[in-house]
Design a protein around this motif. Structure first.
Motif, PDB file in Angstrom:
ATOM      1  N   ALA A  55      20.348  48.035 -17.624  1.00 48.57           N
ATOM      2  CA  ALA A  55      20.673  49.398 -18.055  1.00 48.57           C
ATOM      3  C   ALA A  55      20.873  50.314 -16.856  1.00 48.57           C
ATOM      4  N   SER A  56      20.057  50.140 -15.815  1.00 48.63           N
ATOM      5  CA  SER A  56      20.192  50.990 -14.623  1.00 48.63           C
ATOM      6  C   SER A  56      21.544  50.794 -13.954  1.00 48.63           C
ATOM      7  N   ARG A  57      22.042  49.586 -13.988  1.00 53.56           N
ATOM      8  CA  ARG A  57      23.364  49.294 -13.404  1.00 53.56           C
ATOM      9  C   ARG A  57      24.461  50.018 -14.184  1.00 53.56           C
ATOM     10  N   ILE A  58      24.364  49.998 -15.502  1.00 55.39           N
ATOM     11  CA  ILE A  58      25.354  50.678 -16.345  1.00 55.39           C
ATOM     12  C   ILE A  58      25.339  52.178 -16.076  1.00 55.39           C
ATOM     13  N   TYR A  59      24.143  52.758 -16.008  1.00 57.67           N
ATOM     14  CA  TYR A  59      24.030  54.195 -15.745  1.00 57.67           C
ATOM     15  C   TYR A  59      24.594  54.565 -14.371  1.00 57.67           C
TER      16      TYR A  59
END
Length: 441
Positions: A55-59
């Motif tokens: 999720a952090s990568r997507i954000y």
């Protein structure tokens, strides 16, 4: 007709060809469009149940896509991507052309975000609404120029994303669990496989490598009653047995476990919730609104916070699978209380350091630097998931509460929390030092 043909041939290849009937019209609040799009993305991340590191990568990439477009609304704006690692030079607007940079940001954001998620249709419905709005508002030239520039920005960001090792880690073997004292074992109730054991291979955005920054080693596994480890183990156990109502609420509020399961006989129930990164993206939105920041400042703060958390997850996960520290529930059930239950469900990866402590310290360090040490706020991010709202005297106070919530929840020892905060603050400090050219909002 050229206008409509162009709209239906956007590089996102969205499936809008069935919408050729009566044309819909939309009223859009452009002043909140950036955070509205971010909330749409969070809703998809919750629905698709991404692990916190993923999720952090997507954000990080999606927020960067918005910023690199919206920054052109001010002259001499600073590119963030050009100060990070692995990005080609961003395109510039052509002086002879006119643009709507909000549309450029929308085009860039949706191009990147839909490329990184599973449930693309969930975002494409918003994509359709926003582009229909701009199609009615803008001339053909401005519409086409704005979309073209947004797609070029997105292409550079996606090129970097395609080379950050993420795809390679998808095909790697599962983590092998070795039954050794003090080493991580799969935990109840699901005994799930270890999550993202190869995340250390992901290329950070600002740091050189995953192990560039490391915390001090965790306490040595030692069940002697005089050892530091045993004292911290018993602190977890005793705290869980004597939780106050306030501590219980704090543990629940900061759980941020994207997929919590509950078992009743042969039935399995699951609750989807926001990730830690998503929670702090929501906090960032709250802070930006309270500070009345400009569009560019709001986007810059979201982008730097997301990028710092992305790097923090890489560093944290590298240490987790390097030290392979056992979780409290494993040791307590084996040596102290065979039926003990932690307040929170233990997530499926090694204990040290606390991921919540690392990423929230990284985020709070960035946010505090660009706002103020005593910036008080009310956090309502979790209201739609838990019905809870909490107020804080400062950003750091929220981060500290996030960390200690893991002790209250029974899933981390104190050393993992304390050293996790120290590690996250060091990562956040890299961002505040490196981006001195970005003016404070």
């Amino acid at each position: 007709m050229k206008k409509r043909q162009f709209f239906y041939s956007l590089a996102l290849c969205i499936s809008l060809l069935g919408c050729r009937g009566k044309k819909e019209t939309y009223s859009i609040n452009e002043s909140t469009l950036d955070t509205d799009c971010l909330q749409h993305l969070t809703d998809v991340i919750v629905h698709d149940i991404y692990s916190p590191p993923v999720a952090s990568r997507i954000y990080a990439y999606s927020n960067l896509a918005w910023y690199e477009a919206i920054r052109f609304t001010e002259l001499n704006s600073t590119s963030i991507s050009e100060k990070l690692k692995g990005f080609d030079k961003m395109p510039l607007p052509e002086k002879s052309k006119k643009y709507d940079y909000t549309l450029t940001a929308v085009a860039s954001f949706f191009k990147v975000s839909t490329s990184l998620i599973f449930s693309k249709d969930s975002l494409l419905k918003h994509h359709h609404k926003y582009f229909t709005y701009f199609e009615e508002k803008l001339s053909n030239d401005v519409l086409n120029n704005s979309i073209e520039l947004g797609n070029k920005i997105a292409a550079i960001i996606l090129k970097r994303a395609s080379a950050d090792q993420y795809k390679i880690t998808r095909g790697m073997p599962k983590y092998s669990v070795h039954n050794q004292p003090g080493k991580w074992q799969q935990t109840p109730p699901d005994y799930a496989d270890a999550a993202e054991p190869n995340w250390k291979l992901i290329q950070p955005l600002l740091l050189d490598a995953a192990l560039q920054l490391k915390p001090i080693p965790p306490p040595e596994y030692n069940l002697s009653k005089q050892s530091k480890y045993y004292k911290e183990l018993m602190e977890v156990y005793n705290t869980s047995k004597n939780l106050t109502p306030s501590q219980d609420t704090i543990a629940k509020f900061w759980d941020d476990n994207p997929f919590v399961t509950a078992h009743e006989g042969h039935l399995l129930f699951a609750n989807k919730k926001i990730t830690p990164g998503g929670h702090w993206m929501g906090i960032t939105t709250t802070l930006c609104k309270k500070a009345s920041l400009s569009k560019i400042a709001t986007s810059a703060l979201h982008t730097l916070t997301a990028a710092a958390m992305f790097d923090a997850f890489i560093v944290c996960w590298a240490e987790k699978y390097r030290s392979e520290m056992v979780r409290p529930i494993t040791v307590i059930r084996e040596h102290i209380d065979p039926v003990w239950e932690a307040k929170l469900q233990t997530p499926p990866f090694p204990e040290y350091p606390s991921g919540h402590s690392v990423i929230t310290a990284a985020a709070s360090t960035v946010l505090t630097h660009y706002l103020a040490p005593n910036f008080n706020f009310i956090d309502s991010t979790e209201y739609k998931y838990l019905g809870l709202v909490r107020s804080f005297s400062s950003i750091e106070a929220a981060a500290d509460e996030t960390g200690i919530s893991r002790l209250y929840g029974g899933i981390h020892y104190r050393s993992a929390i304390v050293e996790g905060k120290n590690l996250g603050a060091r990562i956040g400090a890299r961002y505040t030092t490196f981006f001195t050219s970005l003016r404070k909002p």
